[in-house]
Design a protein around this motif. Structure first.
Motif, short mmCIF file in Angstrom:
data_model
loop_
_atom_site.label_atom_id
_atom_site.label_comp_id
_atom_site.label_asym_id
_atom_site.label_seq_id
_atom_site.Cartn_x
_atom_site.Cartn_y
_atom_site.Cartn_z
N SER A 185 2.68 -0.94 4.08
CA SER A 185 1.66 -0.45 3.15
C SER A 185 1.78 -1.21 1.83
O SER A 185 2.77 -1.92 1.58
N ARG A 186 0.77 -1.03 0.97
CA ARG A 186 0.78 -1.73 -0.32
C ARG A 186 -0.07 -0.94 -1.31
O ARG A 186 -1.13 -0.41 -0.94
N SER A 187 0.37 -0.87 -2.55
CA SER A 187 -0.44 -0.24 -3.59
C SER A 187 -0.14 -0.94 -4.92
O SER A 187 0.97 -1.44 -5.13
N PHE A 188 -1.13 -0.98 -5.80
CA PHE A 188 -0.93 -1.60 -7.11
C PHE A 188 -2.02 -1.12 -8.06
O PHE A 188 -3.02 -0.52 -7.65
N SER A 238 -4.75 1.27 -3.01
CA SER A 238 -3.70 1.49 -2.02
C SER A 238 -4.24 1.18 -0.63
O SER A 238 -5.43 1.36 -0.36
N PHE A 239 -3.35 0.69 0.22
CA PHE A 239 -3.71 0.32 1.59
C PHE A 239 -2.62 0.83 2.53
O PHE A 239 -1.43 0.60 2.28
N GLU A 240 -3.03 1.50 3.59
CA GLU A 240 -2.04 2.00 4.54
C GLU A 240 -1.29 0.84 5.21
O GLU A 240 -0.10 0.94 5.50
N SER A 299 -6.09 -2.05 6.20
CA SER A 299 -6.73 -0.86 6.78
C SER A 299 -6.32 0.35 5.94
O SER A 299 -5.33 0.31 5.21
N GLY A 300 -7.10 1.42 6.06
CA GLY A 300 -6.81 2.61 5.27
C GLY A 300 -6.89 2.33 3.78
O GLY A 300 -6.00 2.70 3.02
N MET A 301 -7.97 1.69 3.36
CA MET A 301 -8.13 1.30 1.95
C MET A 301 -8.60 2.47 1.11
O MET A 301 -9.50 3.22 1.50
N SER A 302 -8.01 2.62 -0.08
CA SER A 302 -8.45 3.62 -1.04
C SER A 302 -8.41 2.99 -2.43
O SER A 302 -7.34 2.64 -2.92
N VAL A 303 -9.58 2.80 -3.04
CA VAL A 303 -9.68 2.08 -4.31
C VAL A 303 -10.48 2.93 -5.30
O VAL A 303 -11.58 3.39 -4.98
N THR A 304 -9.92 3.12 -6.49
CA THR A 304 -10.61 3.83 -7.56
C THR A 304 -10.77 2.90 -8.75
O THR A 304 -9.78 2.36 -9.24
N VAL A 305 -12.01 2.72 -9.18
CA VAL A 305 -12.33 1.83 -10.30
C VAL A 305 -12.94 2.67 -11.41
O VAL A 305 -13.86 3.46 -11.18
N THR A 306 -12.43 2.50 -12.64
CA THR A 306 -13.01 3.20 -13.78
C THR A 306 -13.46 2.20 -14.83
O THR A 306 -12.88 1.12 -14.97
N SER A 307 -14.52 2.55 -15.56
CA SER A 307 -15.04 1.75 -16.66
C SER A 307 -15.28 2.66 -17.85
O SER A 307 -15.85 3.75 -17.70
N SER A 356 -13.41 3.75 0.05
CA SER A 356 -12.38 4.01 1.06
C SER A 356 -12.83 3.51 2.41
O SER A 356 -14.03 3.40 2.69
N SER A 357 -11.86 3.17 3.24
CA SER A 357 -12.14 2.80 4.63
C SER A 357 -11.23 3.61 5.53
O SER A 357 -10.13 4.02 5.12
N ILE A 358 -11.65 3.83 6.77
CA ILE A 358 -10.89 4.69 7.66
C ILE A 358 -9.66 3.96 8.20
O ILE A 358 -9.65 2.73 8.30
N PRO A 359 -8.61 4.69 8.54
CA PRO A 359 -7.40 4.07 9.09
C PRO A 359 -7.70 3.33 10.39
O PRO A 359 -8.57 3.73 11.17
#
Length: 401
Positions: A185-188, A238-240, A299-307, A356-359
Motif C-alpha cells: 500500500s502507499r499513502s502521501f 492513499s492506495f491499497e 487499486s483501491g484509490m482514495s484521493v481528497t483534494v481541497t482548494s 475513489s476506485s474500487i479494490p
C-alpha cells in the motif's frame, strides 16, 4: 501566484516522492480511468506499453492516437536488409506457403525458433516434398536477427491479405492483476503552498504540454483552472496497492534486430532505398525516441483534494456538472461502478473533491520512460538469450537436414 504549469510541475515532484518513483524516468498519465476486466482488458492494458511517450512529464493518453511501438517497429524492419536473402515462399511454392501461413494463423503466436520444427511437422502431412527445404530455410533464417524479425512479422503477425494482425505483450492483464493484489500500500500528502516546482533536472525538463485543467478535457489556462491553480491546494492520497509492472513485447519484437539498427546510423543493416532511416527513427525528431518500459498501477484509490479558492454559485454549478470527466490530479471518470468523483462546497465557497476506485480494479497512474538506447539495452539481455538459443537450435536443425 502559481499558474497551472507550476501546479503540475509541483505535483509531479510530490507524486514521484509519494509513489517512490524517479524524475529520471517517470511520466504522469492523464486521464487515469480504472481498467475493468473483460474482452478488451488485454488490448487496453497493452496500449500503455504500445504508446510511444512524448517528451513531457505529463502525457494525455490516447490508446489509438500518436506514435505506436508496434506500427513503427514494423516500419523500421521494412527499412532493414538481412545479411542473406532466403525466400521460403519461392522454395516451397506459393500454394504451399499460403496453406502453411493459414495454419500458423490458427496457432498461439509461435516464436521463430519454434518454426523449423513446426513447419516440418506440418509439411510431413500436407506437403512432404518441401518438408526438408522449408525447415532448412527457417533454420538458416534464425542465424540472422534481421531475417528472423522480418519473418516473424510476415508469418505470424500478418494475415493472408498482408495486413498486420493484433500485437501482444508477454504478460497480460490477469498477470498484472494477480501481482497487484499482493503489492504494498502507499499513502502521501501534498500541499501546493510548500511544493517544489523545479523540474529542470528531470528527464523531460518539465510538463510543457499534455495536461488538462481542473477537470478532464478542460484547458489548463481557463479562468476556473487558473483560479484553482493559484489557490492553496492540498491532496491526501492513499492506495491499497501500488505496483510497478514490467513487461516485454510479444514474439513480434526482436531486441537484437532493433539493437543492430540503433547501433549503426548508416550502412548495414539500413537499406539505402528506404525513406525510413536512423535519424527519422531514433534521432531528435524520430518516431521511436522513447519507450514505456513499465507502468505504475494502483487499486483501491482514495484521493481528497481541497482548494481554498472561493467559487461563485455559478462556478460551483459548472464544476459540479463536469465531474463525470474526472478532476485533477488523476481525472478518473465517474463510472459509478469502478470509480466515483464527488465535489462539495462549504458556505465560504471552498471546494473539496473526493475520488475513489474500487479494490482490485487497476488504475494506471504513470509509466517509466526509457530513451531508445537504454530501452534496447534494457531488453537486450532477454533478446541475446533468445537469439543465442535460436542460433543453437538452428545449428542443430541444419545439421539434421
Amino acid at each position: 501566484m502559481s499558474n497551472f504549469l507550476d501546479l503540475q510541475n509541483g505535483w509531479y515532484n510530490g507524486l514521484i516522492q509519494g509513489l517512490g518513483q524517479s524524475q529520471d524516468s517517470f511520466q504522469i498519465i492523464q486521464p487515469a480511468p480504472p481498467i475493468a476486466s473483460g474482452t478488451a482488458a488485454n488490448p487496453t492494458f497493452w496500449a500503455y506499453y504500445n504508446n510511444i511517450p512524448p517528451k513531457t512529464l505529463t502525457a494525455q493518453f490516447v490508446a489509438s492516437g500518436g506514435n505506436q511501438f508496434y506500427n513503427n517497429y514494423r516500419g523500421l524492419l521494412s527499412a532493414l536488409v538481412p545479411s542473406r536473402q532466403i525466400d521460403v515462399r519461392a522454395d516451397i511454392g506459393a500454394e504451399n506457403f499460403a496453406a502453411w501461413h493459414a495454419y500458423v494463423q490458427t496457432q498461439p503466436a509461435p516464436s521463430m525458433n519454434q518454426i523449423p520444427t513446426m513447419f516440418r511437422n506440418w509439411a510431413m502431412f500436407n506437403a512432404p516434398e518441401v518438408a526438408n527445404i522449408g525447415s532448412s530455410d527457417y533454420a538458416a533464417i534464425l542465424l540472422d536477427p534481421i531475417a528472423t524479425a522480418q519473418n516473424e512479422l510476415t508469418l505470424v503477425y500478418t494475415n493472408e491479405k498482408g495486413l498486420p494482425v493484433n500485437f501482444d505483450w508477454q504478460l497480460n492483464y490477469a498477470d498484472m492483476v494477480n501481482q497487484l493484489a499482493s503489492a504494498p500500500s502507499r499513502s502521501f500528502n501534498f500541499n501546493s503552498g510548500t511544493m517544489n516546482k523545479d523540474v529542470s533536472t528531470s528527464w523531460a525538463g518539465g510538463s510543457k504540454s499534455g495536461f488538462f485543467g481542473l477537470w478532464g478535457g478542460s484547458s489548463s489556462t481557463s479562468t476556473l483552472s487558473e483560479q484553482f491553480a493559484s489557490s492553496t491546494i492540498t491532496v491526501d492520497a492513499s492506495f491499497e496497492h501500488i505496483l510497478v509492472f514490467s513487461n516485454t513485447p510479444g514474439a513480434w519484437y526482436y531486441s537484437s534486430a532493433m539493437g543492430l539498427a540503433y547501433a549503426n546510423q548508416t550502412g548495414n543493416p539500413w537499406s539505402d532505398k528506404s525513406s525510413i532511416n536512423w535519424n527519422n527513427t531514433f534521432g531528435p525528431n524520430g518516431n521511436m525516441q522513447y519507450f514505456s518500459a513499465n507502468v505504475i498501477v494502483a487499486s483501491g484509490m482514495s484521493v481528497t483534494v481541497t482548494s481554498n479558492a472561493k467559487y461563485s454559485s455559478v462556478d460551483q454549478q459548472t464544476i459540479t456538472s463536469s465531474g463525470s470527466s474526472g478532476f485533477w490530479p488523476f481525472y478518473s471518470g465517474d463510472s459509478g461502478s469502478t470509480s466515483t468523483n464527488r465535489v462539495e462546497f462549504n458556505q465560504a465557497g471552498n471546494m473539496t473533491i473526493t475520488t475513489s476506485s474500487i479494490p482490485g480494479v487497476p488504475v494506471v497512474l504513470g509509466v517509466n520512460v526509457l530513451p531508445a538506447g537504454e530501452f534496447v539495452g534494457h531488453s537486450s539481455s532477454l533478446g541475446i538469450s533468445l537469439f543465442e538459443s535460436a542460433k543453437a537450435f538452428a545449428a542443430e536443425s541444419l545439421a539434421a537436414v
